[in-house]
Structures are given as C-alpha cells and as structure tokens.
Design an enzyme around this catalytic site. Structure first.
Site, short mmCIF file in Angstrom:
data_model
loop_
_atom_site.label_atom_id
_atom_site.label_comp_id
_atom_site.label_asym_id
_atom_site.label_seq_id
_atom_site.Cartn_x
_atom_site.Cartn_y
_atom_site.Cartn_z
N PRO A 1 0.81 -1.19 0.00
CA PRO A 1 0.00 0.00 0.00
C PRO A 1 0.86 1.26 0.00
O PRO A 1 1.80 1.37 0.77
CB PRO A 1 -0.76 -0.10 1.32
CG PRO A 1 -0.30 -1.36 1.97
CD PRO A 1 0.96 -1.75 1.34
N GLU A 2 0.52 2.18 -0.85
CA GLU A 2 1.16 3.49 -0.86
C GLU A 2 0.18 4.46 -0.22
O GLU A 2 -0.86 4.06 0.29
CB GLU A 2 1.55 3.87 -2.29
CG GLU A 2 2.45 2.80 -2.91
CD GLU A 2 2.95 3.10 -4.31
OE1 GLU A 2 3.17 4.27 -4.62
OE2 GLU A 2 3.11 2.16 -5.10
#
Length: 274
Positions: A2-3
């Site tokens: 996840p960014e």
DNA sequence: CTGAGCTCCTGGGAGC
DNA sequence: TGCTCCCAGGAGCTCA
C-alpha cells in the site's frame, strides 16, 4: 503493497467505525512482525478512540491512553469484521476488539508490517518511525520553490528521492513510475539536474495522481483490498506501471521495465528525458 | 554523503 | 504433478 492512497482509503474507513468507540482489548495471535509486538498490547483495556491520523504510509489510531501506530508494509491489510468472528484466515495476526461488536483484523502475509503501542506521554510524531518523514504531499507549505530547493540537493536518481520519503512522503514504487511518466522525466535522471519547471510539474502530478487514486479507492495490482475487502479502482488509470512492452499512450513506443535500486521501474524511453 | 545489495517473510506464477 | 527459480506495492541495515 500500500502506498499513500491505499492507506488514506483505509484511514477513512477506520474513521467511520472507530471514532468515539471503545477498544475493549487486543487479541494477538502472532507477535513476529517487522517489530515484535510488545506484551503491553495484551494488557490494554478500554481505550476511547479520539482520532485516526495518517502520516505518510503510517496510520495512527489516537486514544485517550496513547496511540496505536500501524504500517501495512508490503502485504498488510485491515479488515472491518462484524460477523463470523471465528472464521480466521491464515496470517490474521491481530484483532482490535471494539465495544460495538466489530473487530478490526490485521492480516499480513509477509509480516513486513508494524503494529506498535505508543503511550500518551510520548509524542507519537517524535518517535523514530515518524520524526524523519518529509512533507505530506498535500501540505501547501510545500511550495514548488521549496520542492525544487530540496530535491536538487540530492545527488541520486529522482525515483529514489521520490520513494525515500525524506522530502515528500507516501510515494511508493507504483506512483513513482506514474508521476515521472506524467512529468516526462526519466526515472534515472539525477535529482540535482532537475529544472525548476520540471520540479514544479512533478509536484503537481504527485498531488493530482495521489488525489485521484484516493478518490478511486486506491490501486489494485495483486491483492490490495480496502477494509471491506473491496478492490481499489485506480488500477484502470495506471498509464505505465506493469505495462512492459505495451505502447506508450502518448507516442506508441514500447514501455520499458528496468531495475532502479532493485525495484521494477516502468518508463517510456522516448517521452521521458534524462 | 552516496548507492548497491541484502534482509525480513510468504505465496503465486513461469518454466522445465 | 512437482520441483526450482524469480518476482512482488516497504524499508532498514551494512559495507565500500
């Protein structure tokens, strides 16, 4: 995995079910994440949730007794569960048990994530996890002038500078390729060689891309899901990441995939200038 | 100061 | 079917 957009989507979901709620206790099934889960977590009871914050890719659940600091690493997920509590999946490491018959369940296949307790007499933002982080991308005090000034101090490739979080946080491997493509900048270009104009364009593409991804619910490449198990909708909008040999949407040149600092990097050899 | 390379861990897919 | 090898969205560490 996840960014920043994926983490922000999770933050908003948590906000809906956690604010003003009581965390009764934590159930820990596996303590061996990136940092060992402290035994203190087992003993905590009845925490009133005040606020859900995000700093870079970190989530901060603020309660009246302290903060829970969460990083999802590569494969961490938080699920909001409201029935079938005993239906456990492999890698369901931690439950946050709420008073309203809801469990927040932390699942992490690769165990690169982090779940930490920070007592309220310690400022969570001054901990080693958060105190070196750069500007939030939507922080308007980060002006193109400051961005230019900071980035051109770096004697390394621009992709690394985007990803290391010392100037601006939240950009991971996917969005680094995307924003550099949109800005027509070669990922291997030296940060110190960027012009003011390039920095200014880059900063606005960082903001636009992250904002748009948040609105679409994040990016799904392999297994990213939000807290309800829904996949993110931004993958359809990716212009370059994961598209090796496909024609560039601007000039038709086949997209290339190279390794930069050990990470897959996608770019158009014609559009993106060194 | 810089970067390259390695590390943590598990699973999926390709190729044989 | 099964084995081996490579790859994966993060990030901290050591070493040269």
């Amino acid at each position: 995995m996840p960014e920043l957009p994926e983490v922000e989507v999770v933050r908003k979901e948590l906000e809906k079910v956690l604010i003003d709620n009581i965390i009764l206790k934590f159930t820990v099934r596996n303590t061996t994440l990136r940092e060992t889960i402290s035994s203190q977590l087992y003993t905590l009871r009845n925490l009133k949730v005040l606020k859900i914050d995000r700093r870079g890719k970190y989530l901060i659940i603020k309660t009246d007794k302290g903060s829970i600091l969460i990083h999802l690493g590569m494969s961490g997920k938080l699920f909001i569960i409201n029935n079938n509590f005993d239906n456990l999946s492999k890698h369901d490491h931690i439950d946050i048990v709420l008073s309203n018959n809801i469990i927040i369940r932390y699942n992490d296949v690769r165990k690169f994530g982090l779940v930490l307790w920070v007592d309220k007499d310690i400022d969570v933002y001054s901990t080693k996890w958060l105190n070196k982080l750069g500007y939030e991308p939507f922080d308007q005090t980060l002006t193109p002038e400051i961005f230019y000034q900071e980035i051109t101090k770096k004697k390394t490739n621009v992709k690394k500078v985007l990803m290391d979080g010392f100037i601006v946080v939240g950009i991971g491997n996917i969005y680094a390729s995307e924003v550099l493509f949109l800005s027509s900048i070669h990922p291997n270009k030296l940060a110190s060689d960027l012009s003011f104009r390039e920095c200014s364009i880059l900063l606005s593409h960082i903001r636009e891309t992250l904002q748009k991804s948040i609105e679409k619910g994040g990016t799904t490449i392999k297994d990213y899901k939000d807290s309800h198990g829904n996949k993110g909708g931004f993958a359809d909008y990716l212009k370059i990441y994961g598209k090796e040999n496909s024609p560039c949407c601007i000039c038709g040149t086949p997209i290339k995939n190279i390794k930069i600092n050990g990470r897959s990097t996608y770019f158009c050899p014609l559009c993106q200038k060194l």
